[in-house]
Design a protein around this motif. Structure first.
Motif, short mmCIF file in Angstrom:
data_model
loop_
_atom_site.label_atom_id
_atom_site.label_comp_id
_atom_site.label_asym_id
_atom_site.label_seq_id
_atom_site.Cartn_x
_atom_site.Cartn_y
_atom_site.Cartn_z
N TRP A 179 9.99 43.00 11.51
CA TRP A 179 11.45 42.79 11.45
C TRP A 179 11.79 41.49 10.73
O TRP A 179 12.89 40.97 10.86
CB TRP A 179 12.08 42.83 12.84
N HIS A 217 4.46 41.50 19.68
CA HIS A 217 4.30 40.26 20.46
C HIS A 217 3.03 40.31 21.30
O HIS A 217 2.71 41.35 21.89
CB HIS A 217 5.48 40.07 21.40
N HIS A 270 5.69 30.45 19.16
CA HIS A 270 7.10 30.08 19.15
C HIS A 270 7.50 29.57 20.52
O HIS A 270 6.93 29.98 21.54
CB HIS A 270 7.96 31.32 18.85
N TRP A 297 20.59 41.05 22.69
CA TRP A 297 19.23 40.55 22.94
C TRP A 297 19.24 39.03 23.08
O TRP A 297 18.40 38.46 23.77
CB TRP A 297 18.23 41.01 21.89
N LEU A 357 5.98 32.36 23.20
CA LEU A 357 5.71 33.73 22.76
C LEU A 357 4.90 33.62 21.47
O LEU A 357 4.87 32.57 20.84
CB LEU A 357 7.02 34.49 22.48
N ASP A 393 3.85 35.89 17.87
CA ASP A 393 3.85 37.09 17.03
C ASP A 393 2.42 37.39 16.63
O ASP A 393 1.61 36.47 16.43
CB ASP A 393 4.68 36.84 15.76
N HIS A 433 10.72 38.23 24.56
CA HIS A 433 9.85 38.41 23.40
C HIS A 433 8.43 38.83 23.81
O HIS A 433 7.44 38.29 23.31
CB HIS A 433 9.86 37.16 22.54
C1 GAL Z 1 11.24 37.14 17.89
C2 GAL Z 1 10.06 36.92 16.99
C3 GAL Z 1 10.33 35.79 16.08
C4 GAL Z 1 11.65 35.97 15.36
C5 GAL Z 1 12.77 36.32 16.35
C6 GAL Z 1 14.10 36.62 15.72
O1 GAL Z 1 11.03 38.22 18.74
O2 GAL Z 1 8.95 36.66 17.78
O3 GAL Z 1 9.30 35.63 15.16
O4 GAL Z 1 11.51 36.90 14.39
O5 GAL Z 1 12.38 37.41 17.12
O6 GAL Z 1 14.11 37.80 15.04
#
Ligand code: GAL
Length: 420
Positions: free
Chosen positions: A38, A96, A149, A196, A305, A307, A377
């Motif tokens: 995404w 994730h 993150h 969200w 979190l 990725d 996430h």
């Molecule tokens: C999170 C993802 C981030 C960033 C964020 C906003 O879920 O871990 O890397 O993309 O969404 O889209």
């Protein structure tokens, strides 16, 4: 004659010896590689840095960068589900670390075990043990992490706070004391975006309300969501929501960040991809043009979190996908991606000199803070819980009924198998 023949033989053997190892390594990859994520638009540049490295190493591979816009993967995950169920997996997709991966795709036996790759690349020692645990089960390791993150970050513009005579709130009482003053000046105290991001805000508020031990206890099933602590989290969340913008549901997370940048709002709570957006897209300087703090009441806690990308079973271009995963896990890939993305490297040996002031402070906090997992996430709960939680949130945004929301969460936890 004999001598001449021997010479030729030596030359031939030498030539063979020289060429053999190269032949073994240089199997040039070609064909397609479809990666799915995404990270579109403003979220794209960091991913592009990885693709650039991949293209340099594999010039004959055509990279299909399949993205579905929508923060936190709200839309992408639905598309992915259709493709996976339809037997058309992308060669590698973003997922994730934690329950989003383990409780969903691994449980459904759709993933390839990457343990051999981790061993071949020496990754068992370069990723923190706790993280490897989150992407692994007793049957294997299921994805390659690209970053760490932080979810619980409060963003602001220092010059604006100065102008408005407002300090950064250390806890929610501080915030609730200054928020009416900001509101009276026509400034939105806390910028919020689509639903969200309400989940995202909730986890920061809940962490402050219940504390780190209780947060963990919620996800291990030791503390009920409908306990007094669980209800308290929703009550505090309801109070905080009173100071957010009315048009939240129609905004992207970037638009909520823009409200802070433009001085329409004082604060925003968002993951540190917001730092990536402000630095990479908006060309703002961390510490000068924007400031940050742990979200109110969560100082010393790092809600994290990660990725990652995985290898689904039965993909069309398996070798190309493995080469992609190798780039993601490499030091070069990680240190090219993360400074642009607004995250810190998942590797323990990253070159911090390549990271800006915000990221260096995040790395320092990650090293010393109490680390807890994000719900919004994918770390803490599986998709069954998350899907239901989105509905609970919708209900709460309308009714503000804390007890009902807490009770619905407990029902969800039972359904999702939390604590079992
Ligand atoms: C999170 C993802 C981030 C960033 C964020 C906003 O879920 O871990 O890397 O993309 O969404 O889209």
């Amino acid at each position: 004659m004999k001598k001449a023949f021997a010479k030729i033989l030596i030359v031939m053997v030498a030539a063979l010896l020289l060429s053999a190892p190269q032949n073994a390594v240089a199997k040039e990859l070609s064909g397609d590689l479809e990666i799915f994520s995404w990270w579109a638009g403003d979220e794209g540049p960091a991913l592009q840095a990885l693709i650039d490295i991949y293209k340099k190493q594999n010039p004959k591979v055509e990279v299909i960068n399949a993205t579905v816009t929508g923060g936190s993967g709200v839309n992408a995950k639905a598309v992915l589900k259709t493709r996976m169920l339809g037997g058309e997996p992308p060669d590698s997709f973003q997922v994730h670390a934690g329950q989003e991966l383990i409780g969903t795709w691994v449980k459904a036996d759709r993933m390839e075990d990457l343990t051999p790759l981790f061993k071949e690349m020496g990754w068992m020692d370069v990723f923190p043990k706790g993280l490897v645990k989150l992407i692994g089960t007793d049957k294997g390791i299921w994805s390659v992490p690209v970053n760490i993150h932080r979810s619980n970050v409060l963003w602001y513009v220092p010059a604006n706070l100065k102008k408005w005579g407002v300090e950064v709130p250390n806890n929610w009482n501080d915030f609730l004391a200054i928020a009416p003053k900001l509101k009276a000046k026509g400034i939105v105290p806390l910028a919020l975006a689509q639903n969200w991001t309400a989940n995202h805000l909730w986890e920061s508020v809940a962490l402050a309300a219940v504390g780190a031990d209780n947060w963990d206890a919620l996800w291990s099933g030791k503390l009920k969501f409908n306990s007094p602590e669980g209800v308290k989290a929703w009550e505090l969340f309801g109070k905080v929501l009173e100071f957010t913008n009315a048009d939240a549901s129609s905004l992207s997370w970037q638009q909520a960040t823009d409200m802070v940048i433009d001085g329409r709002a004082a604060f925003n709570i968002m993951g540190d991809w917001a730092a990536g957006y402000m630095v990479t897209t908006k060309k703002m300087a961390p510490g000068k043009d924007f400031g940050w703090a742990a979200s109110p009441g969560t100082s010393g806690k790092f809600m994290f979190l990660a990725d990652s990308f995985c290898l689904p079973k039965g993909v069309a271009h398996r070798d190309n996908a493995i080469a992609w995963l190798k780039v993601l896990g490499s030091k070069e890939g990680s240190d090219a991606f993360n400074p642009i993305k607004g995250s810190i490297s998942a590797r323990v040996d990253s070159d911090l000199s390549k990271y800006n002031d915000y990221l260096q402070s995040a790395a320092a906090d990650f090293g010393k803070d109490r680390v807890v997992g994000s719900l919004a996430h994918g770390v803490a709960a599986n998709e069954t819980f998350m899907g239901g939680f989105a509905s609970v949130m919708e209900m709460f945004l309308k009714t503000k009924n804390a007890k009902a929301a807490a009770a619905a969460c407990q029902q969800l936890a039972d359904k999702a198998g939390i604590g079992r």
